[in-house]
Write a protein that holds these residues in place. Sequence first.
Motif, PDB file in Angstrom:
ATOM      1  N   HIS A  54      49.021  25.902  57.897  1.00 47.91           N
ATOM      2  CA  HIS A  54      47.652  25.817  57.350  1.00 47.91           C
ATOM      3  C   HIS A  54      47.488  26.733  56.129  1.00 47.91           C
ATOM      4  O   HIS A  54      46.842  26.362  55.154  1.00 47.91           O
ATOM      5  CB  HIS A  54      46.616  26.129  58.433  1.00 47.91           C
ATOM      6  N   THR A  55      48.106  27.899  56.188  1.00 47.45           N
ATOM      7  CA  THR A  55      48.017  28.822  55.042  1.00 47.45           C
ATOM      8  C   THR A  55      48.671  28.173  53.815  1.00 47.45           C
ATOM      9  O   THR A  55      48.146  28.251  52.699  1.00 47.45           O
ATOM     10  CB  THR A  55      48.740  30.150  55.382  1.00 47.45           C
ATOM     11  N   LEU A  56      49.817  27.534  54.050  1.00 48.28           N
ATOM     12  CA  LEU A  56      50.536  26.948  52.910  1.00 48.28           C
ATOM     13  C   LEU A  56      49.826  25.699  52.368  1.00 48.28           C
ATOM     14  O   LEU A  56      49.842  25.456  51.163  1.00 48.28           O
ATOM     15  CB  LEU A  56      51.983  26.630  53.303  1.00 48.28           C
ATOM     16  N   VAL A  57      49.203  24.939  53.243  1.00 49.60           N
ATOM     17  CA  VAL A  57      48.437  23.783  52.753  1.00 49.60           C
ATOM     18  C   VAL A  57      47.303  24.282  51.842  1.00 49.60           C
ATOM     19  O   VAL A  57      47.088  23.744  50.745  1.00 49.60           O
ATOM     20  CB  VAL A  57      47.893  22.931  53.928  1.00 49.60           C
ATOM     21  N   GLY A 110      63.869  24.116  65.749  1.00 45.62           N
ATOM     22  CA  GLY A 110      63.823  25.351  64.952  1.00 45.62           C
ATOM     23  C   GLY A 110      63.537  24.999  63.492  1.00 45.62           C
ATOM     24  O   GLY A 110      64.284  24.247  62.875  1.00 45.62           O
ATOM     25  N   GLN A 111      62.457  25.506  62.952  1.00 52.58           N
ATOM     26  CA  GLN A 111      62.042  25.099  61.603  1.00 52.58           C
ATOM     27  C   GLN A 111      61.600  26.307  60.789  1.00 52.58           C
ATOM     28  O   GLN A 111      60.790  27.114  61.245  1.00 52.58           O
ATOM     29  CB  GLN A 111      60.879  24.095  61.706  1.00 52.58           C
ATOM     30  N   ALA A 112      62.151  26.406  59.607  1.00 52.51           N
ATOM     31  CA  ALA A 112      61.774  27.494  58.699  1.00 52.51           C
ATOM     32  C   ALA A 112      61.777  26.923  57.282  1.00 52.51           C
ATOM     33  O   ALA A 112      61.949  25.699  57.107  1.00 52.51           O
ATOM     34  CB  ALA A 112      62.765  28.648  58.832  1.00 52.51           C
ATOM     35  N   LEU A 113      61.565  27.754  56.287  1.00 55.53           N
ATOM     36  CA  LEU A 113      61.549  27.229  54.916  1.00 55.53           C
ATOM     37  C   LEU A 113      62.251  28.179  53.966  1.00 55.53           C
ATOM     38  O   LEU A 113      62.407  29.371  54.237  1.00 55.53           O
ATOM     39  CB  LEU A 113      60.117  26.965  54.454  1.00 55.53           C
ATOM     40  N   GLY A 160      56.352  17.389  52.279  1.00 52.43           N
ATOM     41  CA  GLY A 160      57.404  18.239  52.854  1.00 52.43           C
ATOM     42  C   GLY A 160      56.859  19.119  53.975  1.00 52.43           C
ATOM     43  O   GLY A 160      57.500  19.283  55.022  1.00 52.43           O
ATOM     44  N   LEU A 161      55.674  19.674  53.767  1.00 52.02           N
ATOM     45  CA  LEU A 161      55.077  20.534  54.798  1.00 52.02           C
ATOM     46  C   LEU A 161      54.760  19.731  56.061  1.00 52.02           C
ATOM     47  O   LEU A 161      54.901  20.243  57.172  1.00 52.02           O
ATOM     48  CB  LEU A 161      53.804  21.198  54.258  1.00 52.02           C
ATOM     49  N   ALA A 162      54.354  18.480  55.885  1.00 58.02           N
ATOM     50  CA  ALA A 162      54.035  17.649  57.066  1.00 58.02           C
ATOM     51  C   ALA A 162      55.288  17.439  57.918  1.00 58.02           C
ATOM     52  O   ALA A 162      55.230  17.467  59.150  1.00 58.02           O
ATOM     53  CB  ALA A 162      53.448  16.314  56.614  1.00 58.02           C
ATOM     54  N   GLY A 209      63.204  23.085  52.014  1.00 60.31           N
ATOM     55  CA  GLY A 209      62.755  23.598  50.726  1.00 60.31           C
ATOM     56  C   GLY A 209      61.275  23.293  50.547  1.00 60.31           C
ATOM     57  O   GLY A 209      60.857  22.139  50.667  1.00 60.31           O
ATOM     58  N   LEU A 210      60.497  24.341  50.302  1.00 58.56           N
ATOM     59  CA  LEU A 210      59.083  24.140  49.975  1.00 58.56           C
ATOM     60  C   LEU A 210      59.046  23.659  48.517  1.00 58.56           C
ATOM     61  O   LEU A 210      59.574  24.332  47.624  1.00 58.56           O
ATOM     62  CB  LEU A 210      58.348  25.483  50.146  1.00 58.56           C
ATOM     63  N   VAL A 211      58.463  22.487  48.297  1.00 54.07           N
ATOM     64  CA  VAL A 211      58.490  21.898  46.947  1.00 54.07           C
ATOM     65  C   VAL A 211      57.682  22.767  45.982  1.00 54.07           C
ATOM     66  O   VAL A 211      56.549  23.154  46.278  1.00 54.07           O
ATOM     67  CB  VAL A 211      57.908  20.466  46.980  1.00 54.07           C
ATOM     68  N   GLY A 212      58.259  23.062  44.855  1.00 54.52           N
ATOM     69  CA  GLY A 212      57.587  23.920  43.873  1.00 54.52           C
ATOM     70  C   GLY A 212      56.561  23.179  43.037  1.00 54.52           C
ATOM     71  O   GLY A 212      56.570  21.947  42.963  1.00 54.52           O
TER      72      GLY A 212
END
Length: 445
Positions: free
Chosen positions: A398-401, A58-61, A45-47, A10-13
């Motif tokens: 990098h885009t999400l950071v 295998g990693q996705a979000l 979370g992204l790290a 889960g990408l933290v909101g």
Amino acid sequence: MSAREFNFDGLVGPSHNYAGLSFGNVASFSNVKSASNPKLAALQGLAKMRALAARGFGQALLPPQDRPNFRLLRSIGFTGTDAEVLAKAAKESPVILACAYSASPMWTANAATVSPSADSADGRTHFTAANLNNKLHRAFEHEQSARALRAIFKDEKHFAVHDALPGTPAFGDEGAANHTRLCKDHGSSGVEMFVYGRTEFDASAPAPKKYPARQTLEASQAVARLHGLSAGRTVYIQQNPDVIDQGVFHNDVIAVGNANALFYHEQAFADEAGALDQLRRALAGVGADLNAIRVDTARVPVADAVASYLFNSQLLSKADGKMALVIPQECQEVASVAAYLDGLVAGGSAIDELIHFDLRQSMRNGGGPACLRLRVALTDAEAAAMHQGVVMTEALYHTLVAWVEKHYRDRLDPADLADPQLAIEVHNALEELSRILGLPGLYDF
Ligand code: SUG
């Protein structure tokens, strides 16, 4: 058929905050009303996602959900413009406003239960969005969870996404947090283990006395039916009600499984011997031997397991056949757990590596590495059929950071939820995110 496990974190909101909404979850209650740092939470979370993707896992979000939930606020009588709705809710019921703003979808282990195609009668991967009906702030997640899953797993030849079970206590369903798949390898038929906390229609069955049991047997059985699982390969196990009363609000706070290994605490189940026996017999049917890795109370008391989140870890199969345990850094800080883990990796068990992460922002709300991810085992054809924009790559990281740095606050006090500007910021952030992920219809603004 060969298959690979993807972890959908889960990408933290942007509205991550500490509102003390989860009675029975010790960390959520202990940190109520302290200030949060949404930016740091998302970066932590992204790290984790980046590091595990870089290791070849295998990693996705899964994306965060639209907040605040104006539909909820309006449905309970807060009227006017968005700013007026927020002002009235902040004045009359700050706790309900916090529910409408919760970033709890970050804990994607609770988003759904997943059965891979190797287990289902129709050979498709099945998802059932979890109704999470035990807590107001989580009970409306399922609509957007199902929507996101349908956007990512759109191809009905491969995937079936079921709506949540009826939102009533008899069908309390917390998704994959109480579901473990054991198998010989991810591509072959496995045994699906459902752990439940109480039985709605059997008053004589044991149940916790202090804290709620969020998952019912009836819900687990319904999910198994929807997914077309075979009876011989489906096992229902009752969680020990005493540990629920000690803060183990989901089975994934006291046990984790992967392939044929079950890493669990002595007190996890109401009937340990019976549970292992059921699993051994079911696993024999798929040609696998259970590797039960039991942690004794004498080595790690339940309170230490809860404080460290030792079992809320990810158990990942490595290319060399061994397993890595992905743990929160709190495991290094609780003496009994640190000592246990040193012995575990040195002792010739299936687990020979520890990978730890600083996930403190999520941990303070009771969410460790395992809460933050939903496991989906996919064949090559299925992996190719899912939406590719959510698969973690260096470029996406990098885009999400940069996106987080642009949109997220680094401090959120409970009172800030009344600030109408926050709702605008969240909206703008999510609009941009849907473009980044290539999912234009994701949000129903
Ligand atoms: O449902 N915490 C979540 C943590 C979920 C952990 N998930 C798993 N174990 N799989 C919960 O209790 C706290 C929100 C707050 O208090 O602001 C919260 O919802």
